[in-house]
Design an enzyme around this catalytic site. Sequence first.
Site, short mmCIF file in Angstrom:
data_model
loop_
_atom_site.label_atom_id
_atom_site.label_comp_id
_atom_site.label_asym_id
_atom_site.label_seq_id
_atom_site.Cartn_x
_atom_site.Cartn_y
_atom_site.Cartn_z
N LYS A 9 0.93 -1.29 0.01
CA LYS A 9 0.18 -0.06 -0.09
C LYS A 9 0.77 1.17 0.00
O LYS A 9 2.14 1.13 0.04
CB LYS A 9 -0.95 -0.04 1.08
CG LYS A 9 -0.07 0.01 2.48
CD LYS A 9 -1.05 -0.03 3.72
CE LYS A 9 -0.26 0.23 5.09
NZ LYS A 9 -1.41 0.03 6.23
N ARG A 55 -9.80 0.13 15.55
CA ARG A 55 -9.83 0.95 14.28
C ARG A 55 -10.53 0.38 13.36
O ARG A 55 -11.54 1.09 13.04
CB ARG A 55 -7.98 0.89 13.68
CG ARG A 55 -7.68 1.84 12.80
CD ARG A 55 -6.28 1.79 12.49
NE ARG A 55 -5.97 0.71 11.71
CZ ARG A 55 -4.65 0.37 11.34
NH1 ARG A 55 -3.89 1.42 11.51
NH2 ARG A 55 -4.46 -0.78 10.78
N TYR A 94 13.80 31.52 4.31
CA TYR A 94 12.81 32.34 4.56
C TYR A 94 12.75 32.64 5.98
O TYR A 94 13.06 31.98 6.83
CB TYR A 94 11.76 31.60 4.04
CG TYR A 94 11.37 31.53 2.81
CD1 TYR A 94 11.24 32.60 1.88
CD2 TYR A 94 11.12 30.33 2.24
CE1 TYR A 94 10.88 32.64 0.65
CE2 TYR A 94 10.68 30.17 0.77
CZ TYR A 94 10.69 31.21 0.01
OH TYR A 94 10.18 31.11 -1.31
N MET A 113 9.86 24.88 -0.30
CA MET A 113 9.05 23.98 -1.18
C MET A 113 10.11 23.08 -1.96
O MET A 113 9.52 21.83 -2.10
CB MET A 113 8.00 24.59 -1.99
CG MET A 113 7.07 23.82 -2.56
SD MET A 113 5.91 24.56 -3.82
CE MET A 113 4.63 25.30 -2.59
#
Length: 368
Positions: A38, A136, A264, A313
Amino acid sequence: MTKVGETVLEIDLRALEHNYRYLRSKIYRDTKFLGVVKAFAYGSDSVAIAKKLETLGADYLAVAYTAEGVALRKAGISLPIIVFHPQQLSFSSIIEHCLEPCLYSKTIFTTFSKMAKDLGQKNYPVHIKFNTGLNRLGLGENDIDFILQSLNEMPQLKVSSLFSHLAASEDASERDFTMAQIGKFEKISTAILKELNYAPMRHMLNTSGIINYPEAQYNMVRSGIGLYGYGNEPAEDKKLIPVATLKTVISQIHTIGANESVGYNRAYKAKNPKVTATLPLGHADGIGRQYGNGIGHVWIQGKMAPLIGNVCMDMIMIDITGIDCKEGDEVIVFGKELSAEQLASSANTITYELLTGISQRVKRIYLE
């Protein structure tokens, strides 16, 4: 190991084979092996991994969602594939592509059965999941009568397996809880087997279960993270080989003075002159903003270089002061040299999150 001039995820199928054979050595010869593929095979490549597992002799594959199983079928994978978390809207697609659903609630049980009947199925393979403590997904002990009555009235279905999922098989301090889960599953599954005129498989063990509770392997075991090179504990990690290596290159090198900043928001300010390097990957590639500013390191020229400033990013910056390197040099973000476990733990997260978060825009290359 190949040399690259861009950010790539190197997938070593030889490592996968090593891990598969090691995990197989932990179980009986006649115990079946299910490979969990998966989430793009834990962030790598589900098709490449599934094809290799098929070649190696795995008995089953498993995905979380129907679309993942459909993609494998379209790629030519013929092994049985369990869908762990099917949704009602995907039931016709499951049958169309010969996938095997996990029936985890009364609603899923009855609606899938109706779909199978409407599509003219007989003895369609399904897997019944029981909740033994993970809380779950799963049916419970009080659903046994419902299951048996339903199966008696539903010739369109045939149970391939009964299974459950351990909650803390890697945690020695939770051994009593795990043993209680195993005991509960034994009680539930035995009660159902007594009433059926055939014998479905039973399975409960995940990777850590294979290692720590081999006595509960029943007819099949399931492995996800172990196949990809991580055993949830240092001793086992040493016996496994990471399949995925995230590699990149130095795009540019800067020399900055004291009190100059990097990135940044000026999140990093140099106390002394520093040499920094910029790498072409960032949070859009799966290296989240929890890294950076001293959290996390990469491997370059045999040395560790810390991430500095905020992760961007498409770029991260590292401190290469004192490291003899140049623009274009290869950098290992994680892999055999620097474990994904080390990088993940430095940011207080887990290997699973780091591996599965690697963006699909990162090019995959393969080692056979």
